[in-house]
Design an enzyme around this catalytic site. Structure first.
Site, PDB file in Angstrom:
ATOM      1  N   SER A   1     -70.450   5.300  36.673  1.00 29.52           N
ATOM      2  CA  SER A   1     -71.234   4.789  35.543  1.00 29.52           C
ATOM      3  C   SER A   1     -71.968   3.475  35.768  1.00 29.52           C
ATOM      4  CB  SER A   1     -70.355   4.659  34.311  1.00 29.52           C
ATOM      5  OG  SER A   1     -70.180   5.926  33.756  1.00 29.52           O
TER       6      SER A   1
ATOM      7  N   LYS B   1     -71.731  -4.357  28.234  1.00 31.32           N
ATOM      8  CA  LYS B   1     -71.566  -2.958  27.811  1.00 31.32           C
ATOM      9  C   LYS B   1     -70.616  -2.890  26.619  1.00 31.32           C
ATOM     10  CE  LYS B   1     -70.313   1.569  29.809  1.00 31.32           C
ATOM     11  NZ  LYS B   1     -69.899   2.276  31.040  1.00 31.32           N
TER      12      LYS B   1
ATOM     13  N   SER C   1     -72.668   6.165  32.485  1.00 31.57           N
ATOM     14  CA  SER C   1     -72.641   5.787  31.080  1.00 31.57           C
ATOM     15  C   SER C   1     -73.140   4.372  30.798  1.00 31.57           C
ATOM     16  CB  SER C   1     -71.225   5.951  30.539  1.00 31.57           C
ATOM     17  OG  SER C   1     -70.357   5.012  31.164  1.00 31.57           O
TER      18      SER C   1
HETATM   19  N1  GLN Z   1     -70.186  10.739  34.378  1.00 35.18           N
HETATM   20  C1  GLN Z   1     -68.811  10.504  34.621  1.00 35.18           C
HETATM   21  C2  GLN Z   1     -67.992  10.954  33.443  1.00 35.18           C
HETATM   22  O1  GLN Z   1     -68.548  11.369  32.492  1.00 35.18           O
HETATM   23  C3  GLN Z   1     -68.566   9.053  34.927  1.00 35.18           C
HETATM   24  C4  GLN Z   1     -68.454   8.185  33.752  1.00 35.18           C
HETATM   25  C5  GLN Z   1     -68.026   6.792  34.044  1.00 35.18           C
HETATM   26  O2  GLN Z   1     -68.056   6.336  35.186  1.00 35.18           O
HETATM   27  N2  GLN Z   1     -67.621   6.083  33.001  1.00 35.18           N
HETATM   28  O3  GLN Z   1     -66.810  10.907  33.440  1.00 35.18           O
END
Ligand code: GLN
Length: 492
Positions: free
Chosen positions: A178, A79, A154
């Site tokens: 995410s 990532k 994400s």
């Molecule tokens: N969707 C969540 C956020 O926007 C989780 C994102 C994540 O785990 N990096 O914060």
């Protein structure tokens, strides 16, 4: 069977026995990327020449006995918020568009030391803020099952790359879901480990008290093998822990007879899509058939998880993202008048709308007049949520629930309503607030042809129970087929 359809452990075993070469495996992944990625758009950067050089070096190392692990020679994707030496690491943000780290994240160092071959960097929501990979400043990744749908986020690029056979495993990061949510949307397996299991050194921080790196792969065994590689204490991250129990592979296939599984009733209440509910019930049935005892119970406090998470995550983000000022990394505005104007313009131009929203929200809840009313209250709610889980784990070995309220939504339908997007994190954020491990396992395919994964949640340090339960579920469910691009129907 095509080479790219092997699991990481299957491939690693064949590489070890000499049946397949590390270079051959890397070439197969690169070919799949070449064939599909213009449509899936999972990767932000792939440098084939470097990949092949690395694979050749690993191949020699395997022959000479330098690399002996089960994943040596296996191609992996990373990532793009995890630093890779000499490879651009952008966090899918303009502000880091040209940032080339001069060091590897600790997880990447461990991956290299184990002889895995890094294929490239995967797309994500900008600074890991989002749930669809659409907040990326560069491209929207598509769901390999149905290209008109999002892969989730994400870590959407990593999950899509695994689902499309464009790598054998990937690293993601999970601050509020995410890894688990995009794994559920893409029909792959992903684990967010107990906080502190994997070093955060070199992970570009979003919310430091919640962030954790974890594996994404085709099944639980692959995730266990990869977690063994990346777990471990690191003096460069004082929140990382020395765990004596990181032999995760041993747990795969262990008998789960008598394991107590609780389904929080709150996880099945309104807002949950009918098909996802069916998937959870199906998973409960699979676990029962494997010998587990499954029942519903009341967890409590779930209504506080989203507000507490978004207050804490935004607060930490606003502080972590202060360093991107146009001086130290990457982007600087072309025109400005004086120092402050340079900061202002660089940040205004460099960050996208979702990141700015979080910075503003975070600065607000930390400001003198509101600190007690919001930030401190959120910390208290966090402690209560942890307590609710402690109680739950006094009665159950693991918990079962959805990873997301629906299957993957269509591209372009989520960003218009940020509140709605935040609310869709309802089943994942509590795990981060409490520091727990969570594993997503693919369970069924819905009427629209999209996969639905379910989430298994463990107490701190109970990854082995999760891997055992995950393998039990897989065994009863039967083999899982990822989308087949061979005929290419339905993927135009
Ligand atoms: N969707 C969540 C956020 O926007 C989780 C994102 C994540 O785990 N990096 O914060």
């Amino acid at each position: 069977m095509q080479l790219t359809q092997l699991t990481a452990v299957e491939l690693g075993t064949k590489i070890k026995s000499g049946e397949i070469g590390a270079v051959e495996a890397a070439r197969a992944s690169l070919e799949q990327i070449g064939r599909l990625d213009s449509r899936v758009q999972a990767y932000l950067a792939v440098e084939p020449d470097k990949v092949l050089l690395q694979a050749a070096e690993v191949e020699r190392g395997i022959r000479s006995g330098k690399y002996t692990g089960v994943l040596a020679g296996v191609p992996i994707a990373i990532k793009d918020n995890i630093c890779t030496k000499d490879i651009k690491t952008t966090c899918a943000s303009r502000i880091l568009e040209n940032f080339v780290p001069f060091y590897d994240a600790e997880a990447v160092t461990r991956i290299k030391d184990a002889g895995l071959v890094i294929l490239g960097k995967t797309n994500m929501d900008e600074f890991a803020m989002g749930s669809t990979t659409e907040t990326s400043a560069f491209q929207s990744t598509k769901n390999p099952w149905e290209l008109s749908h999002v892969p989730g986020g994400s870590s959407g690029g990593s999950c899509a790359a695994v689902a499309a056979g464009e790598c054998f495993a990937a690293l993601g990061s999970d601050t509020g879901g995410s890894i688990r949510q995009p794994s559920a949307y893409c029909g792959v397996t992903g684990i967010k480990p107990t906080y502190g299991t994997v070093s955060r050194y070199g992970l570009i921080a979003y919310a430091s008290s919640l962030d954790q790196i974890g594996p994404i792969a085709k099944d639980g065994r692959d995730c266990a093998a990869l977690l063994e590689v990346i777990a471990g204490q690191d003096p460069k991250d004082c929140t990382s822990m020395a765990r004596p129990d990181t032999g995760f592979l041993q747990a795969v296939g262990q008998d789960i007879k008598g394991m107590r599984v609780g389904i929080p009733t709150e996880y099945l209440s309104e807002g949950l899509d009918g098909e996802v509910r069916s998937a959870v019930m199906l998973a409960a049935g699979y676990l029962k058939e494997a010998g587990a005892v499954v029942e519903e119970f009341k967890l409590g406090l779930m209504e506080y998880t989203i507000p507490a998470y978004y207050v804490i995550a935004s607060a930490e983000a606003s502080s972590n993202l202060e360093r991107f000022d146009g001086v130290k990394y990457g982007y600087r505005a072309k025109e400005y008048e004086g120092l402050h104007d340079m900061y202002k313009r660089s940040r205004s131009e460099g960050f996208g709308p979702e990141v700015k929203r979080r910075i503003m929200l975070g600065s607000f809840v930390l400001s003198a007049g509101y600190y007690d009313a919001y930030y401190l209250k959120a910390l208290r709610a966090r402690a209560c949520i942890k307590h609710a889980f402690d109680e739950a784990f006094s009665g159950y070995d693991i918990l079962l629930g959805p990873a997301a309220p629906t299957a993957a939504p269509k591209l372009g339908t989520s960003l218009t309503d940020p509140m709605k997007m935040y609310l869709s994190d309802i089943y994942t954020v509590a795990v981060n607030l409490a520091g727990l491990p969570g594993l997503t396992v693919p369970c069924m395919v819905n009427e629209a042809g999209l996969p639905i994964g379910v989430q298994l949640i463990g107490d701190c340090f109970a990854e082995k129970k999760l891997f055992a339960a995950g393998a039990g579920l897989e065994a009863v469910r039967g083999p899982w087929r990822l989308p087949d691009f061979a005929g290419e129907e339905g993927h135009t």
